[in-house]
Design a protein around this motif. Structure first.
Motif, PDB file in Angstrom:
ATOM      1  N   THR A   1       0.819  -1.219   0.000  1.00 42.71           N
ATOM      2  CA  THR A   1       0.000   0.000   0.000  1.00 42.71           C
ATOM      3  C   THR A   1       0.848   1.263   0.000  1.00 42.71           C
ATOM      4  N   HIS A   2       1.872   1.303   0.828  1.00 44.61           N
ATOM      5  CA  HIS A   2       2.756   2.462   0.940  1.00 44.61           C
ATOM      6  C   HIS A   2       4.186   2.023   0.622  1.00 44.61           C
ATOM      7  N   VAL A   3       4.759   2.578  -0.435  1.00 43.72           N
ATOM      8  CA  VAL A   3       6.105   2.199  -0.872  1.00 43.72           C
ATOM      9  C   VAL A   3       7.096   3.289  -0.478  1.00 43.72           C
ATOM     10  N   ILE A   4       8.205   2.878   0.128  1.00 44.45           N
ATOM     11  CA  ILE A   4       9.249   3.815   0.540  1.00 44.45           C
ATOM     12  C   ILE A   4      10.546   3.449  -0.179  1.00 44.45           C
ATOM     13  N   ASN A   5      11.053   4.374  -0.981  1.00 44.37           N
ATOM     14  CA  ASN A   5      12.339   4.182  -1.651  1.00 44.37           C
ATOM     15  C   ASN A   5      13.433   4.657  -0.700  1.00 44.37           C
ATOM     16  N   THR A   6      14.202   3.708  -0.154  1.00 49.85           N
ATOM     17  CA  THR A   6      15.206   4.059   0.852  1.00 49.85           C
ATOM     18  C   THR A   6      16.389   4.838   0.276  1.00 49.85           C
ATOM     19  N   LYS A   7      16.490   4.901  -1.048  1.00 52.50           N
ATOM     20  CA  LYS A   7      17.558   5.691  -1.666  1.00 52.50           C
ATOM     21  C   LYS A   7      17.241   7.184  -1.614  1.00 52.50           C
ATOM     22  N   THR A   8      15.958   7.520  -1.532  1.00 55.18           N
ATOM     23  CA  THR A   8      15.547   8.927  -1.582  1.00 55.18           C
ATOM     24  C   THR A   8      14.724   9.368  -0.378  1.00 55.18           C
ATOM     25  N   GLU A   9      14.307   8.420   0.483  1.00 53.22           N
ATOM     26  CA  GLU A   9      13.451   8.750   1.619  1.00 53.22           C
ATOM     27  C   GLU A   9      13.992   8.132   2.898  1.00 53.22           C
ATOM     28  N   ASN A  10      13.707   8.773   4.012  1.00 51.76           N
ATOM     29  CA  ASN A  10      14.025   8.233   5.330  1.00 51.76           C
ATOM     30  C   ASN A  10      12.861   7.356   5.765  1.00 51.76           C
ATOM     31  N   PHE A  11      13.087   6.042   5.859  1.00 48.75           N
ATOM     32  CA  PHE A  11      11.948   5.155   6.100  1.00 48.75           C
ATOM     33  C   PHE A  11      11.342   5.346   7.489  1.00 48.75           C
ATOM     34  N   VAL A  12      12.147   5.733   8.484  1.00 51.35           N
ATOM     35  CA  VAL A  12      11.596   5.947   9.831  1.00 51.35           C
ATOM     36  C   VAL A  12      10.628   7.122   9.812  1.00 51.35           C
ATOM     37  N   GLU A  13      11.040   8.211   9.200  1.00 52.99           N
ATOM     38  CA  GLU A  13      10.172   9.386   9.122  1.00 52.99           C
ATOM     39  C   GLU A  13       8.892   9.085   8.364  1.00 52.99           C
ATOM     40  N   ARG A  14       9.008   8.332   7.266  1.00 52.95           N
ATOM     41  CA  ARG A  14       7.827   8.020   6.460  1.00 52.95           C
ATOM     42  C   ARG A  14       6.866   7.094   7.209  1.00 52.95           C
ATOM     43  N   VAL A  15       7.392   6.134   7.938  1.00 56.96           N
ATOM     44  CA  VAL A  15       6.524   5.235   8.697  1.00 56.96           C
ATOM     45  C   VAL A  15       5.769   6.016   9.767  1.00 56.96           C
TER      46      VAL A  15
ATOM     47  N   ILE B   1       3.038   7.973   8.006  1.00 65.40           N
ATOM     48  CA  ILE B   1       1.935   7.124   7.545  1.00 65.40           C
ATOM     49  C   ILE B   1       1.056   6.671   8.702  1.00 65.40           C
ATOM     50  N   THR B   2       1.673   6.393   9.844  1.00 65.64           N
ATOM     51  CA  THR B   2       0.928   5.870  10.999  1.00 65.64           C
ATOM     52  C   THR B   2       0.497   6.952  11.981  1.00 65.64           C
ATOM     53  N   GLY B   3       0.641   8.207  11.603  1.00 62.46           N
ATOM     54  CA  GLY B   3       0.255   9.287  12.498  1.00 62.46           C
ATOM     55  C   GLY B   3       1.074   9.324  13.767  1.00 62.46           C
ATOM     56  N   GLY B   4       2.336   8.896  13.675  1.00 63.37           N
ATOM     57  CA  GLY B   4       3.232   8.915  14.824  1.00 63.37           C
ATOM     58  C   GLY B   4       3.139   7.715  15.740  1.00 63.37           C
ATOM     59  N   LYS B   5       2.210   6.810  15.475  1.00 60.70           N
ATOM     60  CA  LYS B   5       1.991   5.671  16.371  1.00 60.70           C
ATOM     61  C   LYS B   5       3.002   4.546  16.185  1.00 60.70           C
ATOM     62  N   GLY B   6       3.519   4.387  14.970  1.00 60.30           N
ATOM     63  CA  GLY B   6       4.380   3.252  14.684  1.00 60.30           C
ATOM     64  C   GLY B   6       3.585   2.010  14.320  1.00 60.30           C
ATOM     65  N   VAL B   7       4.277   0.927  14.007  1.00 60.57           N
ATOM     66  CA  VAL B   7       3.632  -0.305  13.570  1.00 60.57           C
ATOM     67  C   VAL B   7       3.778  -1.387  14.650  1.00 60.57           C
TER      68      VAL B   7
END
Length: 324
Positions: free
Chosen positions: A186-200, A203-209
């Protein structure tokens, strides 16, 4: 005589030798199997380069499908001519034929081809235990899956979607991201161009997975912990970027009483009952059409060196098979 891959020392792809071997007859509890297709997995790289030790000289490969040619004494439930598949030790699947323990074989439904079976047994049963046993994914869960366009990744994206979960997947290119998205990410994160922690967190409204499935290892481990909600589970099941750097267990407490596990397929399929149940669940998902096994690369067995080089360079997507 049959052709097989043997290694007498650890190292790069060049240490794999394509040689003639004497197969012989199966002993008690063993069968002789002629392979129609052989699976390629990152664990094979670990044994080749010495990260996972084994006695040398030895073979490589833990996954294949083919036909039983001979039975040893005491083997029950199987017969000559049966179509079978397997995933697991002992190493030696990189071969035209081999003698092996009958206890790790499962009979293959007629509806599933040898190629599909060789491409999915290790990866598919790994996804089964990860999503159904290690952390049982529920409808409504949002999960983080690293390497979402790999062999395990594409199967996990589809299976998680079928369970009603939302998948956040990391990839290393836009092309791989598009592939993951087509398979249910559903949500794709390209780790070459994005910070995956920030994106997660975004996406989760700060809650985490509640769970992270991480086969990458060193490069993603600490970041993955930072993506978990309190009491979330970190599932570390691979080391594609290298072994995880040692850390203090207080890191788990400071992030919210996290759980950490390092599972392996062998422990989840150690009994005949567990193996049959795991394989049956996988076969049912494939036969239902909910899982499509993406074989994106085929190499001749003699070209396994190139296959390993491409796998390590992250040039492959989906599943890869070797053709004896």
């Amino acid at each position: 005589m049959a052709r097989a891959i043997r290694v007498s020392k650890t190292g790069g792809p060049e240490v794999m030798e394509y040689v003639e071997v004497e197969v012989g007859d199966p002993g008690p509890g063993e069968v002789r199997i002629r392979h129609a297709a052989v699976g390629l997995n990152f664990i094979d790289v670990y044994f080749r380069n010495g990260l996972y030790p084994q006695p040398l000289p030895n073979g490589l490969g833990q996954e294949a499908a083919g036909t039983i040619e001979a039975l040893g004494e005491g083997v029950t439930g199987l017969k000559v001519g049966d179509r079978v598949a397997y995933a697991g030790r002992p190493n030696g699947a990189y071969a035209e034929e081999r003698v092996m323990p009958a206890e790790i074989l499962v009979r293959l439904p007629d509806s599933i081809s040898f190629d599909t079976a060789a491409a999915m047994m290790l990866q598919g049963m790994t996804v089964q235990y990860l999503l159904r046993q290690t952390y049982p994914v529920q409808a409504g869960d949002t999960i983080l899956l690293h390497a979402a366009a790999g062999g395990i990744g594409l199967i996990a994206c589809q299976w998680a979607r079928a369970l009603g979960a939302t998948v956040i997947g990391t990839v290393s290119s836009d092309e791989k991201g598009a592939l993951a998205a087509r398979h249910g990410c559903t949500h794709v994160i390209n780790t070459k161009t994005e910070n995956f922690v920030e994106r997660v967190k975004e996406i989760t409204g700060g809650k985490g997975v509640p769970v992270v499935y991480d086969a990458v290892g060193k490069d993603t481990f600490i970041g993955s912990l930072d993506c978990l909600r309190p009491r979330g589970m970190m599932v570390s099941f691979g080391s594609a970027s290298g072994p995880v750097t040692p850390f203090g267990v207080s890191e788990l407490a400071s992030r919210g009483s996290l759980f950490l596990t390092r599972p392996s397929l062998g422990n989840y399929t150690a009994t005949r009952e567990d193996l049959d149940a795991c394989a049956a669940d996988l076969f049912a998902m494939v036969e239902s059409g909910k899982l499509s096994i993406e074989i994106n690369q085929r190499y001749a067995l003699k070209d396994v060196g190139q296959a390993h080089a491409d796998l390590e360079a992250r040039k492959t997507t989906g599943s890869t098979i070797l053709v004896p």
